[in-house]
Design a protein around this motif. Structure first.
Motif, short mmCIF file in Angstrom:
data_model
loop_
_atom_site.label_atom_id
_atom_site.label_comp_id
_atom_site.label_asym_id
_atom_site.label_seq_id
_atom_site.Cartn_x
_atom_site.Cartn_y
_atom_site.Cartn_z
N VAL A 15 0.85 -1.20 0.00
CA VAL A 15 0.00 0.00 0.00
C VAL A 15 0.88 1.24 0.00
N PRO A 16 0.66 2.19 -0.91
CA PRO A 16 1.48 3.40 -0.93
C PRO A 16 1.07 4.37 0.17
N ASP A 17 2.04 5.08 0.69
CA ASP A 17 1.75 6.13 1.66
C ASP A 17 1.74 7.48 0.95
N ALA A 18 1.03 8.44 1.53
CA ALA A 18 0.83 9.73 0.87
C ALA A 18 2.10 10.57 0.81
N ILE A 19 2.98 10.45 1.81
CA ILE A 19 4.19 11.27 1.80
C ILE A 19 5.10 10.86 0.65
N THR A 20 5.31 9.56 0.49
CA THR A 20 6.14 9.09 -0.63
C THR A 20 5.50 9.46 -1.96
N ALA A 21 4.19 9.31 -2.07
CA ALA A 21 3.49 9.70 -3.30
C ALA A 21 3.67 11.18 -3.57
N MET A 22 3.58 11.99 -2.53
CA MET A 22 3.79 13.42 -2.71
C MET A 22 5.21 13.71 -3.19
N CYS A 23 6.19 13.06 -2.60
CA CYS A 23 7.59 13.27 -3.03
C CYS A 23 7.76 12.94 -4.50
N ARG A 24 7.19 11.84 -4.95
CA ARG A 24 7.31 11.46 -6.35
C ARG A 24 6.58 12.46 -7.25
N LEU A 25 5.43 12.93 -6.81
CA LEU A 25 4.69 13.91 -7.60
C LEU A 25 5.48 15.21 -7.72
N LEU A 26 5.99 15.71 -6.62
CA LEU A 26 6.74 16.96 -6.65
C LEU A 26 8.01 16.84 -7.49
N ALA A 27 8.59 15.65 -7.51
CA ALA A 27 9.80 15.45 -8.30
C ALA A 27 9.55 15.59 -9.79
N THR A 28 8.31 15.42 -10.23
CA THR A 28 8.02 15.55 -11.67
C THR A 28 7.99 17.00 -12.13
N LEU A 29 8.05 17.95 -11.20
CA LEU A 29 7.94 19.36 -11.57
C LEU A 29 9.22 19.90 -12.20
N HIS A 30 10.33 19.18 -12.07
CA HIS A 30 11.59 19.58 -12.69
C HIS A 30 12.17 18.42 -13.47
N ASP A 31 12.93 18.75 -14.52
CA ASP A 31 13.69 17.70 -15.20
C ASP A 31 15.04 17.53 -14.50
N GLU A 32 15.90 16.70 -15.07
CA GLU A 32 17.15 16.37 -14.38
C GLU A 32 18.10 17.56 -14.30
N ARG A 33 17.94 18.56 -15.20
CA ARG A 33 18.79 19.75 -15.15
C ARG A 33 18.25 20.80 -14.19
N GLY A 34 17.05 20.56 -13.67
CA GLY A 34 16.44 21.55 -12.80
C GLY A 34 15.53 22.51 -13.53
N GLU A 35 15.30 22.29 -14.83
CA GLU A 35 14.35 23.12 -15.57
C GLU A 35 12.93 22.76 -15.14
N VAL A 36 12.06 23.77 -15.06
CA VAL A 36 10.66 23.52 -14.76
C VAL A 36 10.06 22.69 -15.89
N ALA A 37 9.40 21.59 -15.52
CA ALA A 37 8.91 20.61 -16.50
C ALA A 37 7.41 20.71 -16.74
N VAL A 38 6.82 21.83 -16.38
CA VAL A 38 5.38 22.04 -16.59
C VAL A 38 5.17 22.55 -18.01
N ALA A 39 4.40 21.83 -18.80
CA ALA A 39 4.16 22.23 -20.18
C ALA A 39 3.26 23.46 -20.23
N GLY A 40 3.48 24.30 -21.25
CA GLY A 40 2.62 25.44 -21.47
C GLY A 40 3.10 26.74 -20.85
N LEU A 41 4.28 26.75 -20.24
CA LEU A 41 4.82 27.98 -19.66
C LEU A 41 5.71 28.69 -20.67
N THR A 42 5.72 30.02 -20.60
CA THR A 42 6.54 30.81 -21.52
C THR A 42 7.85 31.19 -20.86
N ALA A 43 8.82 31.55 -21.68
CA ALA A 43 10.13 31.98 -21.19
C ALA A 43 10.77 32.83 -22.28
#
Length: 466
Positions: free
Chosen positions: A233-261
């Motif tokens: 059974v998954p716990d919510a803290i580990t699930a949260m950590c994995r979810l938050l980790a998807t917000l950046h790629d391996e270089r530290g760039e924000v990985a959210v699609a649709g943002l301008t720069a």
């Protein structure tokens, strides 16, 4: 642009020397008044006592009245009080609105400070305490400029000192609507930014917008023994950590699609200076790609600023059923904040690990800003900075957000917005040991007085709101 540029208003050298001398003479009393104002713990966050914010507003009103302004303390609904002061200049002269805010951030733990946060302390060239820079020094720069002219400024001056900037300026739109005519201006000086470095002034020409959300992850309807069900059974803290980790790629760039720069390479800001000014630990990589100014000013950034979960000291051997986090995202100056909010929400909801339930709520958004770099008031500001610092100013961006600037721009579209400030790279605004560099503050006060003088030299041809 410099003080001798033909597009800048002329200023007699003797007059400049007189203004410089006047500011120097006033400085000791200005610093004393700044210390008294900073002793008032005017934290505007909802969980804090509002009485000190009201006391702070009354003290600001007293300071402005003492400098010759007609003053009123105003508020909208249950918002914190703001202060409006006015000193008339010669008939037909332009009108300049000077903005600052008298509320402050929470101080955090006293243990993190080298001296009490609400007992301003001078050590060398720096003045330490919560709010001594952000933004009660901005308030006192305006007071100092008024004192220079002893109630007879060369332009019409309006001072607007807000009381809830640090809490999101929620009542500001209502205040701007209710007092629109009283605040109408030709130029708006917002003293809530900073300078490029000690000894180098700057006009802030871009600021990032911001999006904040609260994310809740749920995996269970109640906590479970981690030995009995762990591994299945998954716990919510580990699930949260994995979810938050998807917000950046391996270089530290924000990985959210649709943002301008966009790229920004106008100012040289190298890795050594970034590391020195940020205090990043040795061996820790810097994030992202492109110029450092682009990464800090015109590209998105994303930070997890809080997590609600059992503390280490109180933790049990338990699969935690739910976990909550607050995510703060800075967006490019020209990014639509509602579009950015939608993009972040979609990313969080579609990247949930293991089928965990994800709820995104509590959104708070603010627009970024790009100000004009042309026109007579901008020329006057550049020339005033050159006069005060004896060095040319630079145009710079700020990675932080001041969403209310967009509200002022909408309310007063004819006004030229000049974003200035008292901070320097070691101010540590919002953090422990916030401080003000006193010699820089003296130059800020001088520059503001010179700016008013120079705008007065422009005459009524440059202004329409007087």
């Amino acid at each position: 642009m410099n003080a001798d540029d033909p597009t800048a208003p002329a200023l007699d050298p003797q007059r400049l020397a007189d203004l410089r001398r006047r500011v120097a003479d006033l400085l000791p009393d200005v610093l004393t008044d700044l210390a008294d104002l900073a002793r008032i713990p005017s934290v505007s966050a909802p969980s804090f006592d509002p009485a000190p914010v009201a006391a702070s507003a009354e003290r600001v009103a007293e300071l402005l009245a003492g400098a010759g302004a007609n003053v009123q303390v105003v508020r909208a609904g249950d918002g914190h009080p703001a202060v409006i002061g006015r000193v008339d200049g010669p008939p037909g002269s332009p009108t300049v609105l000077l903005y600052a805010h008298h509320d402050v951030q929470p101080p955090g733990s006293d243990d993190d400070w080298d001296s009490p946060p609400f007992e301003p302390t001078r050590r060398g060239d720096r003045f330490f305490g919560r709010g001594v820079a952000d933004d009660k020094a901005g308030v006192m720069a305006h007071v100092a400029a008024l004192r220079v002219f002893e109630g007879r400024p060369p332009v019409n001056v309006i001072v607007f000192v807000e009381g809830e900037e640090e809490a999101g300026s929620r009542s500001l739109p209502a205040l701007l609507a209710e007092h629109h005519d009283a605040l109408a201006c030709d130029a708006l000086v917002i003293a809530d930014s900073g300078n490029w470095d000690i000894g180098t002034p700057a006009l802030t020409t871009t600021l990032r917008g911001n999006v904040r959300v609260e994310v809740t992850v749920r995996t269970l309807d109640h906590g479970l023994h981690s030995g009995m069900f762990g591994g299945v059974v998954p716990d919510a803290i580990t699930a949260m950590c994995r979810l938050l980790a998807t917000l950046h790629d391996e270089r530290g760039e924000v990985a959210v699609a649709g943002l301008t720069a966009r790229d920004d390479t106008a100012v040289d800001y190298d890795e050594a200076r970034v590391r020195a000014e940020s205090g990043v630990l040795e061996g820790v990589d810097l994030l992202g790609s492109g110029s450092y100014t682009s990464r800090l000013w015109t590209k998105p950034a994303l930070t997890v600023i809080g997590i609600d979960a059992p503390s280490v000291d109180q933790a049990a051997n338990l699969l935690t059923p739910s976990c909550r986090a607050k995510v703060s995202m800075r967006i490019a100056p020209d990014q639509d904040p509602q579009a950015a909010l939608a993009a972040l929400t979609e990313h969080l909801q579609t990247n949930a690990p293991w089928g965990a339930q994800v709820e995104v709520g509590g959104p708070d958004v603010g627009s970024g800003v790009t100000t004009t770099t042309d026109g007579p008031y901008v020329a006057a500001a550049r020339a005033a900075f050159a006069d005060a610092w004896q060095r040319q100013p630079v145009d710079m961006g700020i990675g932080g957000s001041i969403p209310f600037i967009a509200q002022f721009a909408e309310a007063f579209p004819q006004a030229t917005i000049l974003v200035t400030g008292v901070e320097d790279p070691d101010t540590r605004a919002h953090g422990a040991n916030e401080s003000l560099h006193v010699p820089e503050f003296e130059r800020v006060a001088l520059a503001e007085a010179v700016l008013l003088e120079r705008i007065g030299e422009l005459g009524s041809n440059a202004g329409t709101a007087s």
